[in-house]
Design an enzyme around this catalytic site. Structure first.
Site, mmCIF file in Angstrom:
data_model
loop_
_atom_site.group_PDB
_atom_site.id
_atom_site.type_symbol
_atom_site.label_atom_id
_atom_site.label_comp_id
_atom_site.label_asym_id
_atom_site.label_seq_id
_atom_site.Cartn_x
_atom_site.Cartn_y
_atom_site.Cartn_z
ATOM 1 N N THR B 158 0.785 -1.147 -0.021
ATOM 2 C CA THR B 158 0.070 0.060 0.081
ATOM 3 C C THR B 158 1.179 1.315 0.008
ATOM 4 O OG1 THR B 158 -0.225 -0.226 2.505
ATOM 5 C CG2 THR B 158 -1.996 -1.006 1.225
ATOM 6 N N LYS B 184 4.099 -6.800 3.940
ATOM 7 C CA LYS B 184 4.022 -5.334 3.678
ATOM 8 C C LYS B 184 3.733 -4.416 4.908
ATOM 9 C CE LYS B 184 0.568 -3.362 3.283
ATOM 10 N NZ LYS B 184 -0.302 -2.429 4.158
ATOM 11 N N THR B 195 1.950 -7.948 13.066
ATOM 12 C CA THR B 195 1.791 -6.657 12.552
ATOM 13 C C THR B 195 1.753 -6.609 11.046
ATOM 14 O OG1 THR B 195 2.964 -5.664 14.257
ATOM 15 C CG2 THR B 195 2.981 -4.303 12.429
ATOM 16 N N GLU B 282 6.585 4.774 7.177
ATOM 17 C CA GLU B 282 6.208 6.123 6.373
ATOM 18 C C GLU B 282 7.102 7.349 6.878
ATOM 19 O OE1 GLU B 282 1.717 4.921 5.789
ATOM 20 O OE2 GLU B 282 2.206 5.911 7.630
ATOM 21 N N ASN B 405 0.257 10.951 5.649
ATOM 22 C CA ASN B 405 -1.045 10.559 6.593
ATOM 23 C C ASN B 405 -2.193 11.764 6.561
ATOM 24 O OD1 ASN B 405 -0.549 7.735 7.319
ATOM 25 N ND2 ASN B 405 1.279 8.551 8.154
ATOM 26 N N SER B 410 -6.145 5.811 4.641
ATOM 27 C CA SER B 410 -5.925 4.382 4.795
ATOM 28 C C SER B 410 -6.843 3.606 5.630
ATOM 29 C CB SER B 410 -4.603 4.377 5.070
ATOM 30 O OG SER B 410 -4.189 4.692 6.396
#
Lengths: 410, 410
Positions: B158, B184, B195, B282, B405, B410
């Protein structure tokens, strides 16, 4: 370091009346900052009661240790606060620094060292040289006056972008009593602790043990219900001083009309100051109220509300004005408290975005997005399980927060 | 949304050998993304054992519920993974979607629905249309091959900026067995949960209950010991498939040499994948290893290590390359675990910055700053209390994280 001022900075400040039995002055001791005040000295009339709530950090500052030891006496005649250095994690030197500081205050004001309270805020781990106060305190003691509240709030600022003051009155036994408070704090702010520095003084006469219970309860619903970044300072200190000079009959119980009147004013003042702290959250552009209802218990509601308020993904979505209720679901789910996915309902403002565990059939992205554009946002979650409720307040997580904290050695 | 690739993106990927009994193919079902694969279909030989660790979220996705029910059977013949939609918080529609999806896989591969495993990742709260798989799966089933591991890792991404693959071998009863894994995850990553998504396959023969114990233990020291943002996904899923086609004598106990050999390879592979997830965090620019020693217990060490790893102030300081050890003290103090300020010692890399509760007498800001400039940073804390230790891994908190974000639903 950012120079941006919070969008919530007030246009004007309330006129802060003098409190009988309280005088103060500020000074420049050059502890870290140049060209601004960094010392606040307050004097309280002999016989003033004091209550305090201090950080639960296992690594508290030397000043916090000092206050904890002296609160049991219940009496205060002086308060010295400095900004620019937290005197935290400074070992034996830190303990010597508070002891020397208290002696210097005692000498300057001719008060017993045991009734001197201290607080420090700023960089951690840097030894604080107490002799910077020497000379400064003697001169400052000659300028004490009752009208210096806004200047006092300015002297204790660190990354704050505006001074935080509030004032209230209550009627106690037919007498009007006044409460004034100041606070500082913009980062390293987490709930469930007396958060950052706040000092409140009143001329009301309140029995010391009652004062302590009132302060603890009030802090629980105010400073302990806010979070900026889930980080808890080593130096958090809230002190409440009651001089008794208003002449009201002493409040000696928790349940009288007088007690309720005083307590309502105190709670309201604490909440006002706590909201000012959140609104000056480092980099904050949004003020967010999160209410969780229908939980198993109030405690459970609070854990879930905090899980939402502390979630970086929720906070960045709010910064991006994104009505991303999926992240609210995530934060409810990770809290570890009783929750049933298929009973959950979520509102942004008055817009119900999810119900019975899925997107509201009448969901309007446009309506939800409109809510997110407002500077103040209410998020409500109904768990549909029981009667537990809690409200916490937080701010968004912006690039500015990262910029401020990547630079500032706090 | 940012297009920046993690500075830790590998220059090359390991050659991923085929695993006897495992074939796969990817496809474009157009679930959310255009011009990229978003479906992974894997087939396992009949008799393949499966073990799994799933999110502890109280609001899990429909696919997680589906896997939890089917793991008790211990057998798997197929796995379908999609990216672009998490099918989480989608209520009855979500449960129907997993049921229809499993039927479609069962039809395409002629396998029983009860041995089909499912995982979904992407946006929360958006209904997943399972009929997007219809047609696609039949065609995909004709292209299954043993060599598609890197493509498989790409199809499940993603916000990941690179695919995550790892391979290991072990010798079991004189037979070489192989383990391949993909993962991922780049956000909504918190410790103490399986996780995000990771799928591991081996040709080793391992008794199902042993496989489950090995996976749980391995995840505990790898995926459960990483954190990017303290947020826990509704969809976290780790599945381990063992086809038994290598021909080794079945590993039926936890303590044999064979078990140790297999387990060492599995643990190493899981840690490799978990580190790859953190390195693709991220906005991450730094990979940080945090070790806490001298704690009361291993559990206590882990809570403190996580408190440091999850602290926004620690993470922003690392982003700013600031050797701000005062924030480490703060994070130790707020963890609520036993700690004594005056016994604490802290290292950045090999530079001891604090000892016995204050700044190291030999502290060199230049030496500490040099450590912070490195892309990989080790932080070590000795509490000086007992023998408890723990290590967790995290990344820094950058403006890029906020940018990613604030935009991505998401």
């Amino acid at each position: 370091m950012s120079e941006a001022v919070s969008p919530f900075a007030p246009d004007s400040y309330p006129a802060m009346p003098a409190i009988a039995g309280v005088t103060m002055a500020t000074a420049q001791a050059g502890i870290k900052y140049a060209g601004r005040t960094d010392v606040l000295l307050m004097r309280f009339a002999e016989g003033t009661s004091v209550a305090g709530v201090l950080t639960r950090s296992k690594c508290p500052s030397a000043a916090v240790d000092w206050c904890r030891e002296r609160l049991s006496g219940g009496k205060a005649q002086a308060l010295l606060v400095n900004s620019g250095n937290a005197n935290a994690f400074t070992g034996k030197k830190g303990r010597e620094a508070v002891s020397v500081s208290a002696d210097l205050v005692g000498d300057a004001l001719s008060v017993p060292t045991g009734e001197v309270f201290l607080a420090s805020t700023g960089v951690i781990g840097e030894p604080l040289d107490p002799f910077k106060f020497d000379g400064v305190l003697g001169e400052t003691a000659t300028r004490l006056e009752g009208a210096g509240w806004l200047d006092a709030a300015r002297a204790i600022m660190t990354t704050d972008t505006y001074p935080k003051v509030a004032t209230r009155t209550a009627t106690v036994g037919g007498t009007t009593v006044t409460l004034n408070g100041i606070a500082k704090g913009a980062g390293m702010i987490a709930p469930d602790m007396a958060t950052m520095l706040s000092f409140i003084a009143t001329d009301a006469a309140v029995a010391p043990e009652v004062l302590t219970r009132f302060l603890k309860a009030g802090v629980n619903g105010s400073f302990n219900a806010i979070t900026i970044d889930s980080d808890t300072s080593t130096s958090d200190t809230v002190l409440l001083f009651a001089t008794g000079e208003a002449g009201n009959p002493e409040i000696a119980s928790d349940v009288s009309d007088d007690a309720r009147s005083f307590r309502a004013a105190l709670d309201d003042l604490l909440l006002d100051l706590a909201h000012q702290v959140v609104k000056d959250g480092e980099g904050a552009r949004k003020f967010v109220e999160i209410t969780v209802e229908g939980a198993d218990s109030d405690g459970s509601a609070r854990v879930i509300a905090r899980s939402i308020a502390d979630s970086p993904l929720v906070k960045t979505a709010i910064a991006g004005e994104d009505a991303n209720w999926g992240r609210i679901v995530m934060a409810v789910g990770k809290a570890g408290e009783p929750a049933e996915r298929d009973r959950l309902a979520i509102w942004f403002g008055d817009v119900r975005v999810a119900v019975e565990g899925e997107r509201d059939p009448g969901y309007s992205e446009a309506a939800a997005s409109q809510v997110m554009k407002e500077p103040e946002i209410r998020i409500r979650v109904d768990l549909g399980l029981g009667r537990g409720t809690a409200t916490v307040w937080t701010c968004d997580l912006t690039k500015e927060y990262v910029a401020i904290n990547g630079d500032y050695r706090s």
